[in-house]
Enzyme design. Sequence first.
Site, PDB file in Angstrom:
ATOM      1  N   HIS A  55       0.620  -0.906  -0.125  1.00 58.43           N
ATOM      2  CA  HIS A  55       0.465  -0.408   0.150  1.00 58.43           C
ATOM      3  C   HIS A  55       1.116   1.014   0.011  1.00 58.43           C
ATOM      4  CE1 HIS A  55      -4.064  -2.163   1.996  1.00 58.43           C
ATOM      5  NE2 HIS A  55      -3.084  -2.849   1.033  1.00 58.43           N
ATOM      6  N   GLU A  57       1.296   3.808   1.823  1.00 58.36           N
ATOM      7  CA  GLU A  57       1.275   3.957   2.985  1.00 58.36           C
ATOM      8  C   GLU A  57       2.753   3.170   3.828  1.00 58.36           C
ATOM      9  OE1 GLU A  57      -3.072   4.385   3.681  1.00 58.36           O
ATOM     10  OE2 GLU A  57      -1.454   4.133   2.504  1.00 58.36           O
ATOM     11  N   CYS A  85      -6.102   2.071   6.316  1.00 58.21           N
ATOM     12  CA  CYS A  85      -6.996   1.041   6.704  1.00 58.21           C
ATOM     13  C   CYS A  85      -6.309   0.512   7.750  1.00 58.21           C
ATOM     14  CB  CYS A  85      -6.182  -0.071   5.317  1.00 58.21           C
ATOM     15  SG  CYS A  85      -5.151  -0.796   4.922  1.00 58.21           S
ATOM     16  N   CYS A  88      -2.289  -0.702   7.156  1.00 62.74           N
ATOM     17  CA  CYS A  88      -1.184   0.885   7.272  1.00 62.74           C
ATOM     18  C   CYS A  88      -1.336   1.224   8.136  1.00 62.74           C
ATOM     19  CB  CYS A  88      -1.963   1.738   6.040  1.00 62.74           C
ATOM     20  SG  CYS A  88      -1.417   0.903   4.433  1.00 62.74           S
TER      21      CYS A  88
END
Length: 154
Positions: A55, A57, A85, A88
């Site tokens: 992801h 992040e 999410c 993260c």
Amino acid sequence: MTAGEDERFMRRAIELAQQAFDLDEVPVGAVVVRDGEILGEGHNAPLAQSDPSAHAEVVALRRAAQKAENYRLPEATLYVTVEPCMMCAGAMIHARVKRLVFGAAEPKAGVVVSHPLLASEFLNHRIEIAGQVLAEQCSELMSSFFQKRRMSAE
């Protein structure tokens, strides 16, 4: 950070999200900043990297930690185009990120305001939060991506 600085770094995150969009990845971009300097940045890449943890992040945090030569980033701010999410948010807590600035809310999987996990008492680190920075642009990019995906599925 000032509102102008927040917008400047969020604009960079939006540019990164556009790169993800162009690669048919969910368009999320992230930038880690400390003392006005970008330490790390990234965009979603789970498809390209065959990595469920890729992801935006996490990619940005990995790069920032490598540059800082420390997995802890206590004075850093993470800018991300979409509310993070659970995975993260956990990475930000472990990195001891000081501040999170996000663009659009993520009603299904976001754990900052949509499902406020980061406010949980059991967490051993608190992160300052600023949301809805350039939210309209961030949201539009996500909407365009999923509209494009729906149209190609028809």
